[in-house]
Write an enzyme that holds these catalytic residues in place. Structure first.
Site, PDB file in Angstrom:
ATOM      1  N   ASP A   8       0.799  -1.229   0.000  1.00  0.00           N
ATOM      2  CA  ASP A   8       0.000   0.000   0.000  1.00  0.00           C
ATOM      3  C   ASP A   8       0.824   1.267   0.000  1.00  0.00           C
ATOM      4  O   ASP A   8       0.319   2.334  -0.340  1.00  0.00           O
ATOM      5  CB  ASP A   8      -0.823   0.047   1.305  1.00  0.00           C
ATOM      6  CG  ASP A   8      -2.059  -0.820   1.235  1.00  0.00           C
ATOM      7  OD1 ASP A   8      -2.654  -0.908   0.162  1.00  0.00           O
ATOM      8  OD2 ASP A   8      -2.421  -1.394   2.278  1.00  0.00           O
TER       9      ASP A   8
HETATM   10  O1  IFM Z   1      -1.287  -5.422   1.695  1.00  0.00           O
HETATM   11  C1  IFM Z   1      -1.483  -4.474   2.689  1.00  0.00           C
HETATM   12  C2  IFM Z   1      -2.784  -4.756   3.361  1.00  0.00           C
HETATM   13  O2  IFM Z   1      -3.822  -4.706   2.448  1.00  0.00           O
HETATM   14  C3  IFM Z   1      -3.033  -3.788   4.503  1.00  0.00           C
HETATM   15  N1  IFM Z   1      -1.939  -3.782   5.399  1.00  0.00           N
HETATM   16  C4  IFM Z   1      -0.654  -3.498   4.795  1.00  0.00           C
HETATM   17  C5  IFM Z   1      -0.350  -4.469   3.673  1.00  0.00           C
HETATM   18  C6  IFM Z   1       0.985  -4.121   3.028  1.00  0.00           C
HETATM   19  O3  IFM Z   1       1.034  -2.786   2.627  1.00  0.00           O
END
Ligand code: IFM
Length: 810
Positions: free
Chosen positions: A493
């Protein structure tokens, strides 16, 4: 073990001191009704949605010593006044002779001995009920009779959880508690925000007569006099003032005078905190005022977990592995399935988050064997927030099904979609069909998301078409190297690159989904699609290998101008784990590149606490890279040990036949093995945290964000399907282990499509992976797939690992 121990027999972790480094939690109930309970009795309860329908006020940021949500006070009458204490240690913090918190499956049992009273409180939500029960037993373990009072207390929150913290006039002005006295002396406290008076009421009641009650925090604490939760002034009085709050910080406190407790004598009563329609509350609250009804429902919990866990039970030479795979990891999968990344002590269930599309799609894959019907229901909901172009809304509120674009909304001129979301659901649906054989689901009609249209008027298509549109979206949204566009972000993200940046991870995820879809199309005898997806896979494989091989590993992204991220050319963020593991999972890396890329992970990214997500960390904020640079090096996605990515490396290692390394990676992050360094780790040793600080950070080894992480589902898959290698296929159970060479033998009991498979795998040559010879009920079979057995039958499967073969990466 400093703070506790595993009791595998009882399927509990037993915390033996209230002074853990941070609050350790457990979950009761489900998202339908339930929440979390901490090891000192605090609770955060909601119904259906923690943001939109929250019941208790639990503020995790307050110090550990503070009252949070719920507690129990006991008081003993002495000649010179009352001796008041909480058997949960918090919030009165009195000395204790014994303290235990039994973290059970769906229940929490706190046992303490203080001031000559043994207290045993079992907290649980009976399956299917909208009520949390506290079954309280108080025993006089002293030598003299005592006059004992018990005062359970709940603090309510406004149902709109964020508003509680953003408006300190409007919220208290709306909060009300009414009291109703029953003929048997019990009292029902009914709490509601004014606008919910006619629709939904919270209630708190108990199974024994009440002397008096309080519903206003200020009056209970004696707040004008700066009274505290540690020492509520009103508890110095013989009676509470029976005040029905019409505004304010509202609570429910019930004073029970239990009378004289002789030495050895036990008194038991049960409290209930629930929610129901106003007209139903009086009847609903009666049910568990009868202790027989409480006794009748508690075993249902155990039955549920027996059933759920029985789908996969193993016995290997490694006790910590067995404990995790048989109990705690599938249990955590159940938790992430319910709570996604929504409600924990770290993900606070406030504001605009909801359930994540990618997160829940992955969570589904951890529970398919245990609760396939629930999994199908959640997949249906996920598909209903997919857009007609095949991409997906990033998250949705479970109560309203209103969806949103997540953090991408923060960048005004950036893309409003995530390049990966829609692909995860393909993996989930294919895994579901492999587990259950239920191809009918693929024909079900599900609407696409359109905020502007009411449900009945939205475009809809079959589940299979939804999946195909997802593939099409990625195929048609590509950049200058022919690789998928990143959009706002992919799984990571926090790497937010402007313009038409490309993501190798999405190319890989796309490759993996294509492999799954090829398999599915063949199973459905839709050969044209199978051919088309084969060609798409070959084409993307070629592009990835042409553009993204950096010499010793795979590049992770290309920026808008074509410059690489995750390349040896970069001074920071030279190598990213996911670009290596997923290129193997996608079937793109040939054996030489696969080995080389995974060796780079070992050398550049592995630490004794787990594999880092990237290296070296970015040392300074850089808007053009995004959120990843907002952390110091070594934290979270910026070179931290982001655990979710670890099982992908384990799976990749099994695919190249490296069982010892896969197991080393498994064991180094096994929470059950963290007990001896728990002061450094700090989090619960019975579930995976999301992140551990990496070795570039001064607090290397500190874990955070326990419980809600994709680590759970994927480590479970890595352990059961790739290390032990018992993998559902459309036509049976594939047996494809990749284990530590030292193992002689392991056994698995697997329930699959209504039959039971008792599997023994022998490893006489001490190899990791090899050809398997399989005998089913005494008959040798061809190949490695045990055919689906008749429903209700039990089959005996004897497997022997033969000479090693290099597994074609598939
Ligand atoms: O993949 C994401 C997830 O959707 C939410 N927490 C952080 C992860 C890595 O950025």
């Amino acid at each position: 073990m400093k703070y506790g121990y595993f009791d595998d027999q009882k399927r509990e972790y037993v915390i033996t001191s209230p002074k853990t480094p941070v609050k350790w939690t457990n979950y009761v109930g489900t998202l339908a009704f339930g929440g979390l309970v901490d090891h000192t009795g605090g609770s955060l309860i909601c119904k259906g949605d923690p943001a939109l329908n929250r019941i208790t006020k639990y503020i995790p940021q307050l110090p550990s010593s503070d009252f949070k949500g719920e507690t129990l006070y006991l008081r003993i009458r002495r000649e010179n006044g009352y001796n008041i204490f909480s058997p949960f240690y918090v919030p009165t913090l009195d000395p204790y002779d014994k303290y235990e918190c039994h973290v059970g499956l769906g229940y929490q049992r706190i046992v303490s001995e203080m001031v000559g009273i043994r207290t045993e409180v079992t907290i649980f939500v009976p399956p299917g009920e909208n009520v949390v029960l506290r079954d309280i037993r108080l025993t006089n373990i002293g030598n003299d009779p005592v006059e004992l009072d018990a005062i359970p207390v709940v603090e309510f929150t406004h149902f709109d959880a964020l508003k509680q913290y953003t408006n300190a006039d409007w919220c208290p002005q709306t909060m009300t508690v009414d009291a109703e006295q029953n003929d048997d002396g019990t009292v029902l406290l009914r709490q509601y925000a004014f606008l919910k008076k006619e629709t939904e009421n919270n209630f708190f009641t108990s199974s024994v007569p009440v002397d008096s009650f309080q519903t206003d925090r200020k009056k209970f604490l004696g707040d004008n006099e700066y009274g505290t939760w540690k020492s509520p002034r009103e508890l110095q009085n013989e009676h509470l003032s029976n005040y029905e709050a019409r505004r304010g910080d509202v609570i429910a406190a019930l004073l029970h005078k239990l009378g004289t407790l002789r030495p050895g004598e036990t008194k038991r009563f049960v409290t209930q905190l629930g929610q129901d329609a106003p007209e139903a509350v009086s009847t609903t609250s009666k049910k568990f005022q009868t202790l027989e009804n409480v006794d009748a429902v508690f075993p249902n919990l155990g039955n549920f977990w027996d059933d759920y866990l029985s789908t996969f039970q193993c016995k290997t030479p490694d006790a910590a592995f067995n404990s995790m795979v048989n109990i705690h990891n599938p249990r955590q999968c159940h938790t992430t399935f319910n709570w996604s990344r929504y409600l924990s002590l770290y993900q606070l269930g406030l504001g605009a988050r909801g359930l994540g599309f990618r997160d829940s799609s992955q969570d589904v894959m951890g529970v398919l064997a245990g609760i396939p019907d629930d999994a199908r229901r959640l997949m249906r909901r996920l598909l209903s927030v997919q857009l007609p172009d095949g991409s997906a809304m990033h998250q949705f509120f479970p109560l309203t099904m209103e969806a949103n674009e997540g953090d991408s909304r923060e960048e005004e001129d950036g893309k409003k979609w995530y390049g990966d979301d829609h692909l995860w659901i393909i993996l989930a649906v294919c895994a579901y069909v492999k587990e259950t054989g239920d191809t009918v689901f693929l024909d079900e009609n599900v609407s696409f998301y359109d905020k502007k249209l009411p449900l009945g008027q939205r475009e809809s298509a079959s589940v299979l078409s939804h999946l195909q549109r997802g593939l099409e979206f990625t195929k048609t949204h590509i950049g200058r190297h022919g690789l998928p566009l990143l959009g706002f972000a992919d799984w990571n993200d926090t790497v937010n690159l402007p313009g038409d940046a490309e993501s190798i991870f999405i190319a890989d995820l796309y490759g993996r989904t294509l492999l799954e879809m090829i398999d599915l199309m063949r199973h459905l005898e839709l050969d044209e699609f199978a051919e088309e997806y084969l060609a798409d896979h070959a084409s993307m494989k070629e592009r990835v290998n042409a553009a993204a091989w950096d010499g010793d590993w795979y590049i992770r992204y290309f920026e808008n101008d074509g410059s690489p991220i995750g390349s040896n050319q970069n001074s920071e963020g030279k190598i990213y784990t996911n670009a290596q593991s997923w290129t193997v999972l996608a079937g793109y890396a040939d054996p030489a590149r696969a080995k080389c890329a995974l060796q780079a992970v070992k050398e550049k990214l592995n630490t004794i606490r787990g594999i880092k997500l990237s290296w070296p960390g970015y040392n300074g904020y850089d808007k053009s890279k995004g959120g990843v640079t907002s952390y110091p090096p070594g934290a979270k996605e910026n070179g931290g040990i982001f655990l979710h990515s670890n099982p992908w490396v384990m799976i990749a290692e099994t695919m190249v036949g490296n069982g010892d390394r896969a197991f080393e990676y498994y064991s180094q992050i096994n929470p059950a093995a963290q007990n001896d360094r728990i002061d450094e780790f700090e989090c619960e040793p019975y579930c995976y945290p999301q992140n551990i600080l990496g070795d570039e950070h001064p607090q290397f080894g500190l874990a955070r964000n326990s419980w809600l992480s994709g680590t759970s589902s994927w480590t479970y898959q890595a352990a059961t399907q790739y290390i032990l290698g018992i993998r559902p296929q459309y036509d049976g159970l594939l047996i494809d282990p990749c284990i530590p060479k030292a193992w002689d033998v392991f056994t698995v009991t697997r329930h699959f499509r209504s039959a039971t498979y008792n599997i023994t795998v022998k490893n006489p040559q001490h190899i990791s992976k090899g050809d398997v010879s399989i005998v089913v009920d005494g008959e040798p079979i061809e190949g490695a797939v045990v055919p689906v057995a008749a429903p209700g039958s039990t089959v005996n499967v004897q497997v022997e690992l033969g000479m090693p073969v290099f597994s074609a990466v598939k």
